[in-house]
Design a protein around this motif. Structure first.
Motif, PDB file in Angstrom:
ATOM      1  N   GLU A  51      33.620  35.360  46.348  1.00  0.00           N
ATOM      2  CA  GLU A  51      34.071  35.839  45.047  1.00  0.00           C
ATOM      3  C   GLU A  51      32.895  36.011  44.088  1.00  0.00           C
ATOM      4  O   GLU A  51      32.821  36.992  43.342  1.00  0.00           O
ATOM      5  CB  GLU A  51      35.090  34.859  44.463  1.00  0.00           C
ATOM      6  N   ILE A  52      31.951  35.077  44.123  1.00  0.00           N
ATOM      7  CA  ILE A  52      30.755  35.180  43.274  1.00  0.00           C
ATOM      8  C   ILE A  52      29.943  36.415  43.661  1.00  0.00           C
ATOM      9  O   ILE A  52      29.488  37.161  42.784  1.00  0.00           O
ATOM     10  CB  ILE A  52      29.905  33.894  43.390  1.00  0.00           C
ATOM     11  N   GLU A  53      29.764  36.655  44.936  1.00  0.00           N
ATOM     12  CA  GLU A  53      29.017  37.842  45.382  1.00  0.00           C
ATOM     13  C   GLU A  53      29.724  39.120  44.939  1.00  0.00           C
ATOM     14  O   GLU A  53      29.078  40.075  44.507  1.00  0.00           O
ATOM     15  CB  GLU A  53      28.852  37.814  46.896  1.00  0.00           C
ATOM     16  N   LYS A  54      31.058  39.127  45.042  1.00  0.00           N
ATOM     17  CA  LYS A  54      31.823  40.302  44.617  1.00  0.00           C
ATOM     18  C   LYS A  54      31.643  40.540  43.120  1.00  0.00           C
ATOM     19  O   LYS A  54      31.416  41.679  42.681  1.00  0.00           O
ATOM     20  CB  LYS A  54      33.306  40.094  44.956  1.00  0.00           C
ATOM     21  N   HIS A  55      31.703  39.454  42.331  1.00  0.00           N
ATOM     22  CA  HIS A  55      31.528  39.593  40.884  1.00  0.00           C
ATOM     23  C   HIS A  55      30.096  39.995  40.531  1.00  0.00           C
ATOM     24  O   HIS A  55      29.900  40.791  39.601  1.00  0.00           O
ATOM     25  CB  HIS A  55      31.902  38.296  40.168  1.00  0.00           C
ATOM     26  N   GLU A  56      29.112  39.467  41.239  1.00  0.00           N
ATOM     27  CA  GLU A  56      27.726  39.868  40.981  1.00  0.00           C
ATOM     28  C   GLU A  56      27.519  41.340  41.278  1.00  0.00           C
ATOM     29  O   GLU A  56      26.822  42.042  40.536  1.00  0.00           O
ATOM     30  CB  GLU A  56      26.769  39.011  41.808  1.00  0.00           C
ATOM     31  N   ASN A  57      28.120  41.838  42.358  1.00  0.00           N
ATOM     32  CA  ASN A  57      28.024  43.271  42.665  1.00  0.00           C
ATOM     33  C   ASN A  57      28.689  44.097  41.576  1.00  0.00           C
ATOM     34  O   ASN A  57      28.160  45.140  41.163  1.00  0.00           O
ATOM     35  CB  ASN A  57      28.653  43.568  44.028  1.00  0.00           C
ATOM     36  N   THR A  58      29.853  43.645  41.116  1.00  0.00           N
ATOM     37  CA  THR A  58      30.550  44.362  40.047  1.00  0.00           C
ATOM     38  C   THR A  58      29.711  44.364  38.775  1.00  0.00           C
ATOM     39  O   THR A  58      29.592  45.401  38.106  1.00  0.00           O
ATOM     40  CB  THR A  58      31.911  43.699  39.775  1.00  0.00           C
ATOM     41  N   ILE A  59      29.114  43.226  38.443  1.00  0.00           N
ATOM     42  CA  ILE A  59      28.272  43.135  37.249  1.00  0.00           C
ATOM     43  C   ILE A  59      27.068  44.068  37.371  1.00  0.00           C
ATOM     44  O   ILE A  59      26.701  44.762  36.415  1.00  0.00           O
ATOM     45  CB  ILE A  59      27.827  41.675  37.012  1.00  0.00           C
ATOM     46  N   GLU A  60      26.465  44.106  38.544  1.00  0.00           N
ATOM     47  CA  GLU A  60      25.304  44.986  38.752  1.00  0.00           C
ATOM     48  C   GLU A  60      25.694  46.452  38.588  1.00  0.00           C
ATOM     49  O   GLU A  60      24.983  47.229  37.941  1.00  0.00           O
ATOM     50  CB  GLU A  60      24.707  44.732  40.146  1.00  0.00           C
ATOM     51  N   ILE A  61      26.832  46.829  39.150  1.00  0.00           N
ATOM     52  CA  ILE A  61      27.305  48.214  39.017  1.00  0.00           C
ATOM     53  C   ILE A  61      27.578  48.540  37.553  1.00  0.00           C
ATOM     54  O   ILE A  61      27.193  49.608  37.051  1.00  0.00           O
ATOM     55  CB  ILE A  61      28.565  48.434  39.886  1.00  0.00           C
ATOM     56  N   LEU A  62      28.234  47.610  36.838  1.00  0.00           N
ATOM     57  CA  LEU A  62      28.531  47.849  35.424  1.00  0.00           C
ATOM     58  C   LEU A  62      27.257  47.926  34.586  1.00  0.00           C
ATOM     59  O   LEU A  62      27.174  48.732  33.663  1.00  0.00           O
ATOM     60  CB  LEU A  62      29.450  46.745  34.894  1.00  0.00           C
TER      61      LEU A  62
END
Length: 167
Positions: A51-62
């Motif tokens: 979940e942390i990796e998924k959120h980090e990827n989302t944050i990077e994309i944003l």
């Protein structure tokens, strides 16, 4: 001196046998519960890691999208407002109406830069200086010239000018 022969007594044998069997059952019970709790925690940590990796990827994309949007917006920034401040308005002792008319005259001279791209206006800042400094403003049959002291340019064009009576 002799050690008493208690190891032959049946009550002591039952006590030690019960103690060791209880110890074995307790140890197996501990290992079983420790293993299940440990397994649950490992699974929970794995879920949280994904979940942390998924959120980090989302944050990077944003963040990338935000950076691109900021660059586009900076390219599209325009001058929205023009603000004229007189540095020596207290020293020269002009009436509020005269100051207002003078401010309105300067703003009408600079009206061409409104809604223009900031980069274009920044490249033509010498033109803005010359436009204001070379113009003689006539207000109430008196002539005034302005000397530009500072020019701040962003979405608001802020100009600090000094009022000088024209010769």
């Amino acid at each position: 001196m002799r050690i008493p022969t208690l190891y032959r007594d049946k009550s002591w044998q039952r006590f030690f046998a019960g103690f060791f069997i209880g110890l074995l059952f307790g140890w197996m019970f501990f290992l079983y519960h420790f293993g299940t709790v440990h397994e649950k925690l490992v699974l929970k940590i794995g879920d949280q890691q994904t979940e942390i990796e998924k959120h980090e990827n989302t944050i990077e994309i944003l963040r990338e999208d935000q950076d691109e949007q900021n660059e586009e917006n900076q390219k599209m920034l325009t001058v929205q407002d023009i603000r004229i401040d007189f540095i020596n308005e207290g020293d020269i002792k002009l009436s509020e109406l005269t100051l207002h008319d003078l401010r309105a005259a300067v703003e009408s001279e600079l009206e061409e830069v409104r809604n223009k791209d900031i980069e274009t206006v920044a490249n033509s800042s010498n033109f803005i200086y010359k436009t204001v400094e070379n113009k003689v403003f006539i207000i109430n049959d008196k002539r005034y010239q302005l000397k530009v002291e500072q020019l701040f340019l962003f979405t608001t064009l802020k100009m600090d000018v000094m009022i000088v009576p024209a010769e």
